[in-house]
Design an enzyme around this catalytic site. Structure first.
Site, short mmCIF file in Angstrom:
data_model
loop_
_atom_site.label_atom_id
_atom_site.label_comp_id
_atom_site.label_asym_id
_atom_site.label_seq_id
_atom_site.Cartn_x
_atom_site.Cartn_y
_atom_site.Cartn_z
N PRO A 1 42.16 46.75 45.31
CA PRO A 1 41.75 45.46 45.88
C PRO A 1 41.90 44.35 44.85
O PRO A 1 41.42 44.50 43.72
CB PRO A 1 40.28 45.66 46.25
CG PRO A 1 39.96 47.09 46.04
CD PRO A 1 41.09 47.75 45.31
N SER B 1 43.49 44.88 39.14
CA SER B 1 44.72 44.98 39.93
C SER B 1 45.88 44.23 39.26
O SER B 1 47.01 44.73 39.24
CB SER B 1 44.49 44.51 41.37
OG SER B 1 44.76 43.16 41.51
N SER B 2 45.64 43.05 38.68
CA SER B 2 46.75 42.30 38.10
C SER B 2 47.35 43.03 36.90
O SER B 2 48.57 43.09 36.74
CB SER B 2 46.33 40.87 37.72
OG SER B 2 45.22 40.89 36.87
N ALA B 3 46.49 43.64 36.08
CA ALA B 3 47.01 44.39 34.92
C ALA B 3 47.79 45.62 35.37
O ALA B 3 48.83 45.96 34.78
CB ALA B 3 45.85 44.82 34.01
N ALA B 4 47.32 46.29 36.43
CA ALA B 4 48.00 47.51 36.90
C ALA B 4 49.37 47.16 37.49
O ALA B 4 50.36 47.87 37.24
CB ALA B 4 47.13 48.23 37.92
N ASP C 1 41.85 45.64 30.27
CA ASP C 1 42.47 46.06 31.54
C ASP C 1 43.88 46.62 31.30
O ASP C 1 44.20 47.72 31.77
CB ASP C 1 42.52 44.91 32.55
CG ASP C 1 41.14 44.49 33.05
OD1 ASP C 1 40.14 44.90 32.44
OD2 ASP C 1 41.08 43.74 34.04
C1 MEV Z 1 37.62 41.87 33.26
O1 MEV Z 1 38.01 43.10 33.87
C2 MEV Z 1 36.75 42.12 32.08
C3 MEV Z 1 36.30 40.88 31.30
O2 MEV Z 1 35.59 41.37 30.15
C4 MEV Z 1 37.48 40.03 30.86
C5 MEV Z 1 38.36 40.71 29.82
O3 MEV Z 1 37.89 41.59 29.09
O4 MEV Z 1 39.54 40.32 29.73
C6 MEV Z 1 35.34 40.03 32.11
#
Ligand code: MEV
Length: 318
Positions: A96, A103-106, A147
């Site tokens: 989601p 999701s964007s990193a994956a 991520d």
């Molecule tokens: C995002 O999944 C996690 C945060 O700590 C941002 C990051 O680490 O880039 C909020």
């Protein structure tokens, strides 16, 4: 010739936000995946298409639009390969979006892995993570890199900004993660900026909390390594309180967290940037369906997921 790749979503068990300022955090990969396929195309344009985001073509120097971060990840691969190539890239994701599951990193990691495979460039998880991090920097300003690291490596990761991610050796066979979506969309970049601004205004109050979060992550790591999931759950509950103190909780997230705990979760907390998105509940396997049922009436969606050992993977087809 065609290459395909996939990369998992992630769940941060402890340490989000604190990790942006250098505290360690722990995240696990879950088997809800993003996929990419890459095929050679005439010319030097990269055309990226997605069912949700449409289609866009990028040439050298081009930028902008929702698919641009994916192109940035592909460009990182071109830099490593020392050459550009015309490509047709298709991306899709079961993760989601905008919900805290990375999701964007994956998607970026899958796109990078598929491109590298097509170009015959062997890549380590670290190199895939670096390509995905370049994309993440476009998506949300000051990412810690957690991520991209967890989606590239898979399994459980101990992550500290600027250091090589460490795989934690832990047996997750007896537990499940129950994720419940608040249904509230939010921007990770905006939340990270807001937390940093709060810290800037109250350093004498919040710096000790950042130190406490670092101690909490160290304790959670050793509890995971000895299979002491009751302690991990307790530490997740404490970490949730710390995230509330940073201002990233709200009434809906609290409702979900308390419902999960009352239904028998070992621990429950916001996961990811907060402000909306998902909460995660750590449960014994036999309790997971009961906890998910208790959440399903008040969540936009629930997902029961085992931890996935598999990070970003790619194959070459015909
Ligand atoms: C995002 O999944 C996690 C945060 O700590 C941002 C990051 O680490 O880039 C909020």
């Amino acid at each position: 010739m065609k290459a395909s790749a996939s990369a998992p979503g992630k769940v941060i068990l402890v340490g989000e936000h604190f990790v942006v300022e250098g505290s360690p955090a722990i995240a696990v990969a879950v088997d809800v995946r993003a996929r990419a396929t890459a095929e050679a195309a005439e010319g030097d344009l990269v055309t990226i298409s997605s069912r949700e985001l449409g289609e866009a073509s990028f040439g050298p120097g081009a930028g902008g639009g929702p698919l641009y971060p994916v192109y940035v990840a592909v460009q990182e691969i071109f830099k490593r390969a020392g050459r550009r190539a015309g490509l047709r890239l298709t991306i899709e994701s079961d993760i989601p979006p905008g919900a805290g599951m990375g999701s964007s990193a994956a998607v970026a990691a899958a796109a990078a892995a598929a491109t590298a495979r097509l170009l015959g460039l062997p890549l380590s998880p670290d190199e895939i993570a670096q390509a995905a991090l370049a994309a993440e920097t476009i998506v949300h300003g000051k990412p810690s890199g957690i991520d991209p690291a967890v989606t590239s490596y898979g399994g459980a990761i101990y992550f500290k900004r600027g250091a090589k991610p460490e795989r934690i050796s832990a047996d997750f066979g007896r537990v499940r993660l129950v994720l419940a979506d608040s249904g509230i969309q939010r921007s990770t970049g905006a939340l990270v900026a807001r937390v940093l601004e709060t810290k800037r205004r109250h350093p004498e109050v919040l710096e000790p909390l950042y130190k406490a979060a670092a101690n909490l992550a160290e304790k959670a790591r050793s509890a995971l390594e000895r299979g002491d999931f009751a302690t991990v759950g307790e530490l997740m509950n404490i970490n949730h309180g710390m995230l509330s103190a940073l201002g990233v909780s709200n009434a809906k997230l609290e409702e979900l967290v308390y419902a999960a705990r009352e239904a028998g979760a070992l621990g429950a907390k916001i996961t990811g940037a907060g402000g909306g998105g998902m909460i995660v509940a750590l449960c014994w396997s036999e309790d997971a369906e009961r906890v998910a049922r208790a959440l399903s009436g008040i969540a936009a969606r629930t997902i029961v997921a085992p931890v996935s050992e598999k990070g970003a993977t790619s194959t070459l087809e015909g």
